[in-house]
Design an enzyme around this catalytic site. Sequence first.
Site, PDB file in Angstrom:
ATOM      1  N   THR A  97       0.858  -1.180   0.000  1.00 24.81           N
ATOM      2  CA  THR A  97       0.000   0.000   0.000  1.00 24.81           C
ATOM      3  C   THR A  97       0.895   1.232   0.000  1.00 24.81           C
ATOM      4  O   THR A  97       1.749   1.400   0.883  1.00 24.81           O
ATOM      5  CB  THR A  97      -0.964   0.019   1.203  1.00 24.81           C
ATOM      6  OG1 THR A  97      -1.717   1.242   1.189  1.00 24.81           O
ATOM      7  CG2 THR A  97      -0.244  -0.124   2.536  1.00 24.81           C
ATOM      8  N   HIS A 127       1.274 -12.436  13.300  1.00 27.02           N
ATOM      9  CA  HIS A 127       2.237 -13.016  14.227  1.00 27.02           C
ATOM     10  C   HIS A 127       1.987 -14.503  14.470  1.00 27.02           C
ATOM     11  O   HIS A 127       2.826 -15.183  15.076  1.00 27.02           O
ATOM     12  CB  HIS A 127       2.209 -12.260  15.556  1.00 27.02           C
ATOM     13  CG  HIS A 127       3.554 -12.133  16.208  1.00 27.02           C
ATOM     14  ND1 HIS A 127       4.630 -12.908  15.854  1.00 27.02           N
ATOM     15  CD2 HIS A 127       4.004 -11.314  17.192  1.00 27.02           C
ATOM     16  CE1 HIS A 127       5.690 -12.577  16.587  1.00 27.02           C
ATOM     17  NE2 HIS A 127       5.330 -11.618  17.412  1.00 27.02           N
TER      18      HIS A 127
END
Length: 487
Positions: free
Chosen positions: A406, A458
């Site tokens: 992005t 994560h």
Amino acid sequence: MTTMTETSARFREFKMPDVGEGLTEAEILKWFVQPGDTVTDGQVVCEVETAKAAVELPIPFDGVVHELRSPEGTTVDVGQVIIAIDVAPGSGDAPAPAPAAPAQEPVEAAPADSGDAPKGRTPVLVGYGVAESSTKRRPRKGATAAPEAAAVAAAVQAELNGHAAPAAAAPAPAVPAQAGAPDGGRPLAKPPVRKLAKDLGIDLATVVPTGKDGIITREDVHAAAAPAATTPVAAPAPSQAAPEAPAAAVASDSARETRIPVKGVRKAIAQAMVGSAFTAPHVTEFVTVDVTRTMKLVAELKEDKDMAGVRVNPLLIIAKALLVAIKRNPEVNAAWDEANQEIVQKHYVNLGIAAATPRGLIVPNIKDAHDKTLPQLAAALGELVSTARDGKTSPAAMAGGTVTITNVGVFGVDTGTPILNPGESAILAVGAIKLQPWVHKGKVKPRQVTTLALSFDHRLVDGELGSKVLADVAAILEQPKRLITWA
């Protein structure tokens, strides 16, 4: 799934197809045909907006349009009939089309027989609409003549969404005594109107209704509040003669805010971001890097004949740098399978590029970006961006992404903490490239600098792995020759 049915040998119906992966509804943006128009197999008859993109729908047979079952702006379920086609015109008088689509009817006056529309579904609200009410309201005695159906529908829709209804020149009620509840019961009003009356201290039993079937509208409440705010008290003191402030606040109530229905791409973005933010444990790391050499390489590539006809910009080099970093750290390119409690490692890279469009943010991806040469990657980026800006991105182009970039720097932003695209393991945010003082070869010099931010899941990516990927991207942008030595 089958999207057409035969009602007879002469008439065929076309249903809303599933134009994406498991989509359940779509909004009809525009009809390109009208009843009486001749259509041919494969001709585009309408444009619809799904939760992912705007898509044109072709008709799968020849004939003459007999009836449009859903007007523009209506959200319909997949499998619902949207158009009927006369496939044998001229073989006799065609039956009259069914009544207008339910969107033209007010909520309380939904007919018992709705033709081919789903039973109990009246698409007057955004999304799925509301179920048909089984309670029939009794018309108020002495009520004035109802306005045209379209005006009524617009007024009811405005009330449901909490807007003031469109202004209309309607005659004043002939009998002021109509104020109050019908037959001694509870006054008829929508919840937003009841709240407005409560906030203004207005007893709904004293309000003269002007809506369909005696429903009290916001304008009725405002009209009832106006006399109370302007009626002078006997011999008022000068300090008391200032009731205009509350009246002004009421008058500007509808002008102070705008309500926008949440649907289509915006609805999908909201659901995806909430799902991602509260499903995948996000970690974001940052690095600031000198990209002066990368900017010089961009300038040189613009003059290279092998890059003629394609757009060369910093995003191209950043995309290539991320692909090389993934090749060096392939474990980052993975997905979490919650159902099977497995980590799915991807041996391909479908590189997503976040694109701002008039309909909202979308993330189409470049399929098998890891196999593309620099000119091929540049061409794919250019096509992806132009298609997105034209609003022609297909649902298939947005499916199957693995990692995303992005570029928030185009808005002058230094960096951010991007949210993962659902189903992906990482997203790289690129900040604005600016001239900044930087220590280069032992001296402080003006250098072109940017900040990169990498968010990752994560569950899939440990801190060490995420740090290696981000460091590799930064190292390549600082020394673009690593595109060759590391590739």
